[in-house]
Design a protein around this motif. Structure first.
Motif, PDB file in Angstrom:
ATOM      1  N   LYS A  12      60.924 -69.426 -56.688  1.00 39.69           N
ATOM      2  CA  LYS A  12      59.477 -69.302 -56.437  1.00 39.69           C
ATOM      3  C   LYS A  12      59.032 -70.334 -55.412  1.00 39.69           C
ATOM      4  O   LYS A  12      58.241 -70.020 -54.512  1.00 39.69           O
ATOM      5  N   VAL A  13      59.520 -71.554 -55.508  1.00 38.72           N
ATOM      6  CA  VAL A  13      59.156 -72.596 -54.548  1.00 38.72           C
ATOM      7  C   VAL A  13      59.656 -72.218 -53.155  1.00 38.72           C
ATOM      8  O   VAL A  13      58.926 -72.372 -52.167  1.00 38.72           O
ATOM      9  N   LYS A  14      60.864 -71.695 -53.059  1.00 36.80           N
ATOM     10  CA  LYS A  14      61.391 -71.257 -51.758  1.00 36.80           C
ATOM     11  C   LYS A  14      60.494 -70.173 -51.164  1.00 36.80           C
ATOM     12  O   LYS A  14      60.196 -70.183 -49.972  1.00 36.80           O
ATOM     13  N   GLN A  15      60.058 -69.235 -52.017  1.00 39.61           N
ATOM     14  CA  GLN A  15      59.170 -68.164 -51.568  1.00 39.61           C
ATOM     15  C   GLN A  15      57.845 -68.749 -51.059  1.00 39.61           C
ATOM     16  O   GLN A  15      57.352 -68.361 -50.003  1.00 39.61           O
ATOM     17  N   LEU A  16      57.284 -69.690 -51.796  1.00 40.16           N
ATOM     18  CA  LEU A  16      56.018 -70.295 -51.401  1.00 40.16           C
ATOM     19  C   LEU A  16      56.169 -71.124 -50.128  1.00 40.16           C
ATOM     20  O   LEU A  16      55.254 -71.134 -49.284  1.00 40.16           O
ATOM     21  N   MET A  17      57.293 -71.788 -49.977  1.00 39.79           N
ATOM     22  CA  MET A  17      57.526 -72.573 -48.770  1.00 39.79           C
ATOM     23  C   MET A  17      57.549 -71.650 -47.547  1.00 39.79           C
ATOM     24  O   MET A  17      56.948 -71.959 -46.518  1.00 39.79           O
ATOM     25  N   THR A  18      58.203 -70.525 -47.678  1.00 45.09           N
ATOM     26  CA  THR A  18      58.241 -69.557 -46.584  1.00 45.09           C
ATOM     27  C   THR A  18      56.841 -69.020 -46.302  1.00 45.09           C
ATOM     28  O   THR A  18      56.416 -68.933 -45.148  1.00 45.09           O
ATOM     29  N   LYS A  19      56.117 -68.695 -47.345  1.00 42.13           N
ATOM     30  CA  LYS A  19      54.778 -68.120 -47.198  1.00 42.13           C
ATOM     31  C   LYS A  19      53.797 -69.125 -46.589  1.00 42.13           C
ATOM     32  O   LYS A  19      53.028 -68.774 -45.699  1.00 42.13           O
ATOM     33  N   TYR A  20      53.792 -70.355 -47.063  1.00 41.99           N
ATOM     34  CA  TYR A  20      52.776 -71.306 -46.658  1.00 41.99           C
ATOM     35  C   TYR A  20      53.188 -72.227 -45.516  1.00 41.99           C
ATOM     36  O   TYR A  20      52.344 -72.855 -44.901  1.00 41.99           O
ATOM     37  N   GLU A  21      54.446 -72.305 -45.213  1.00 41.85           N
ATOM     38  CA  GLU A  21      54.875 -73.118 -44.089  1.00 41.85           C
ATOM     39  C   GLU A  21      54.729 -72.361 -42.776  1.00 41.85           C
ATOM     40  O   GLU A  21      54.699 -72.943 -41.727  1.00 41.85           O
ATOM     41  N   HIS A  22      54.664 -71.037 -42.862  1.00 45.05           N
ATOM     42  CA  HIS A  22      54.604 -70.227 -41.638  1.00 45.05           C
ATOM     43  C   HIS A  22      53.288 -69.478 -41.521  1.00 45.05           C
ATOM     44  O   HIS A  22      53.196 -68.490 -40.832  1.00 45.05           O
ATOM     45  N   SER A  23      52.261 -69.905 -42.227  1.00 40.59           N
ATOM     46  CA  SER A  23      50.971 -69.200 -42.179  1.00 40.59           C
ATOM     47  C   SER A  23      50.195 -69.603 -40.947  1.00 40.59           C
ATOM     48  O   SER A  23      50.283 -70.653 -40.439  1.00 40.59           O
TER      49      SER A  23
END
Length: 89
Positions: free
Chosen positions: A78-89
């Motif tokens: 879940k953290v990996k998913q959130l990092m991808t979602k919020y690091e590239h927004s």
């Protein structure tokens, strides 16, 4: 890196996200974290006037039966998913 080290790293990485996750995402993380660190929820459900406590209790209780290791793995994913979602927004 062991699973525990990966989990501990994921816990610290949540604080470094560039944007705050949604309430639903935070509740998902909370439930997985509590299951990974304490196991099944045995506490009484908070009263109706404690809505935040009830949401957190419900999130943790939804993970009942999940092993600590599986909860750690799901938390890391879940953290990996959130990092991808919020690091590239």
């Amino acid at each position: 890196m062991t699973e525990v080290q990966t989990f501990d790293e994921a816990v610290s990485r949540v604080r470094d996200l560039t944007q705050k996750p949604s309430d639903d995402e935070l509740l998902e993380l909370y439930g997985l974290f509590k299951q990974a660190t304490e196991g099944d929820n045995t506490a009484d459900r908070p009263g109706i006037t404690n809505l935040k406590g009830r949401y957190k209790w419900d999130s943790w209780t939804a993970k009942k039966g999940l092993s600590k290791e599986d909860a750690q793995n799901e938390y890391v994913a879940k953290v990996k998913q959130l990092m991808t979602k919020y690091e590239h927004s």
